[in-house]
Each structure stands twice: as structure tokens, then as C-alpha cells.
Enzyme design. Structure first.
Site, short mmCIF file in Angstrom:
data_model
loop_
_atom_site.label_atom_id
_atom_site.label_comp_id
_atom_site.label_asym_id
_atom_site.label_seq_id
_atom_site.Cartn_x
_atom_site.Cartn_y
_atom_site.Cartn_z
N LYS A 52 0.83 -1.21 0.00
CA LYS A 52 0.00 0.00 0.00
C LYS A 52 0.86 1.25 0.00
CE LYS A 52 -3.78 -2.50 2.10
NZ LYS A 52 -4.39 -3.01 3.34
N GLN A 96 -5.17 -1.87 9.35
CA GLN A 96 -4.90 -3.16 8.72
C GLN A 96 -5.49 -4.29 9.58
OE1 GLN A 96 -3.40 -3.82 5.68
NE2 GLN A 96 -4.02 -5.91 6.07
N ASP A 119 -11.55 1.88 3.24
CA ASP A 119 -11.71 0.43 3.10
C ASP A 119 -13.14 0.06 2.73
OD1 ASP A 119 -9.51 -1.26 3.23
OD2 ASP A 119 -9.35 -1.15 5.40
#
Length: 281
Positions: A52, A96, A119
Site C-alpha cells: 500500500k 490493517q 476500506d
């Protein structure tokens, strides 16, 4: 001839499009920032976070990395998320997953400002998707839609079968395929005659989490197969939920593992970050 759906190529196209957008925003004095929080040192999570960061660097998005120790408390993590929610220079926040067991994952997801939920996991983001309103969409399903569209595969009117009903892939995938006028069936552990249901699919999305589970007996001749799974086989090589070599001769198109769905997830995360910044303008 079977079409191999190239996720690396399509994700590169999307990243290059985003790179141009980011450069234009920078020219207007707008810098996009993504905050990435990792709790603990899970090896797979570390790889994902690293990828990322690389994508942010390529596109021109500033990334802030918060690498917290395993023993970080839920209260400490919530405090950090709250501080990032308040920062006007931060457009996207990503925690995460998975987080350590002593932290309530759902509580953390709900704590992220929905306007920074890149997300696409927040209840507000999911609710917007359900009723067809604009909002952030979970990155893997959004990436699969792009794979299909950019490969010239029509969804309209097609029989679509998804195997797996997770909040991250299966459920939002069903909603996105419905939005594209697919006729959608979602299968799960209680589905009867799974093989027969799968064989009805014009588009089969395999997200069951079992290596090489799907062989040609699950697939209709000429179907399109999207493999969401990623595993290590007995030889430590990457494989998916689909037995690729067995299925390949029977389908019209298929995603490989690696190089299919995986690269698209990060590309769509970058897309969501740019969207978050654009919504502020």
C-alpha cells in the site's frame, strides 16, 4: 480460447489514471494523505501494508504509517483513530486487519469517520451501497467489477454465483453485481448441492477460502471464473480457491493467482483515497 484476466495490467491502468488526477489536484494545492495503522507484526499484514505504501508513492499520495506494538490497547488505538478523524490533512484512514484478539475489530471499524473510510467497511458505507447511494465500496469487490468491465465481460442479465458471504467480499460483491443488473446467488456453508448451483453460473466468484476447492465439475462450459482466494500449496507456491489448471480448458475467462484479483484491491484503495479528497473540494 480462454481469456486470462490480467489484474496486474488493469490495476496499472487504474493507477496511471489516478496518478494524473493526483498531479492535477496537487497543481491546485491539494495533497492527498492516507493514514495506515498496523497493530502487531503479522507477516502477511506487513507485506500488504508495504504494498500500500508503494502504491501511494507511485500515485503521489502521502502515506502516514503507524506501526503499533502487539500489546497496544483498544483504548490507545481508538484514541489514535479519533485524532486522525480530526485532522483535516488526512483524507483516508485504514486499520490493517486482522487486529490482535484483545481488540474489538468491529468497534475500530465503526470509530473511523465514514468520510475517511477508504476500506469501505463502515456500516454507513455498506448501507449506502445497499440503497444505491454514493459512497466508498469495499476494495476487493470493487476491483472485481473493474476486472470484468475492463476485460469486456458484460454482467447485464448474467447468472452470477458467489461462493462466500463475508462482509468484506461476498456480501458487497452481491450488491455490486446486482447494481450491474446481474442475477445473483450467494452460496455458503449451508448451501445444498453447491456443485449444481455453481454450474448454473455465467460468472462464478470463488471466495470460499479453501485452496483448489473448485475443479471443472463446479464450472459450466464457457463460464467466467473470478478467483478471490490466495493460499500456499504443498510446494509453497501461491494458489487460489480454484484448481486453475483443471478449470482453465472449460472456461471463457479466468483470473490467475497471483496476478488476478490481488493487485486490484490496492488499486481500488487508491481510487477510494482520491475519491475522499475529491469529495472535500
Amino acid at each position: 480460447m480462454t481469456q486470462i484476466i490480467d489484474g496486474k495490467k488493469i490495476s496499472s491502468e487504474i493507477k496511471n489514471e489516478l496518478k494524473e488526477k493526483v498531479a492535477a489536484l496537487k497543481a491546485e494545492g491539494k495533497e492527498i494523505t492516507l493514514a495506515v495503522i498496523q497493530v502487531g507484526s503479522d507477516p502477511a499484514s506487513t507485506v500488504y501494508v508495504g504494498n500500500k505504501k508503494k502504491a501511494c508513492e507511485y500515485i503521489g499520495i502521502r502515506s502516514l504509517a503507524y506501526e503499533l506494538p502487539e500489546e497496544t490497547t483498544e483504548a490507545e488505538l481508538l484514541k489514535l483513530v479519533g485524532e486522525l478523524n480530526q485532522r483535516s490533512d488526512v483524507h483516508g484512514i485504514l486499520v490493517q486487519l486482522p487486529v490482535p484478539k484483545h481488540i474489538d475489530e468491529d468497534k475500530i471499524i465503526r470509530a473511523i469517520d465514514p468520510a475517511k473510510d477508504v476500506d469501505g467497511f463502515s456500516p454507513l458505507s455498506v448501507g449506502a451501497l445497499c440503497i444505491g447511494q454514493p459512497g466508498f465500496v469495499s476494495c476487493t469487490p470493487a476491483g472485481i467489477i473493474q476486472l470484468l468491465k475492463r476485460s469486456g465481460i458484460s454482467i447485464d442479465g448474467k447468472e452470477c454465483v458467489i461462493v462466500g458471504r463475508s462482509n468484506i467480499v461476498g456480501k458487497p460483491m452481491a450488491l455490486l453485481l446486482l447494481r450491474e443488473n446481474g442475477t445473483v446467488t450467494v452460496c455458503h456453508s449451508r448451501t445444498k448441492d453447491l456443485k449444481e448451483v455453481c454450474k448454473r453460473a455465467d460468472i462464478l466468484v470463488a471466495a470460499i477460502g479453501k485452496p483448489k476447492f473448485f475443479n471443472h465439475e463446479y464450472v459450466k462450459e464457457g463460464a467466467v471464473v473470478i478467483d478471490v482466494g490466495i493460499h500456499r500449496n504443498e510446494n509453497n507456491k501461491l494458489c487460489g480457491d480454484v484448481d486453475y489448471d483443471d478449470v482453465f480448458p472449460h472456461v471463457s475467462a479466468i483470473t490467475p493467482v497471483p496476478g488476478g484479483v490481488g493487485p486490484m484491491t490496492i488499486a481500488m484503495l487508491m481510487y477510494n483515497c482520491v475519491q475522499a479528497a475529491e469529495m472535500e473540494i
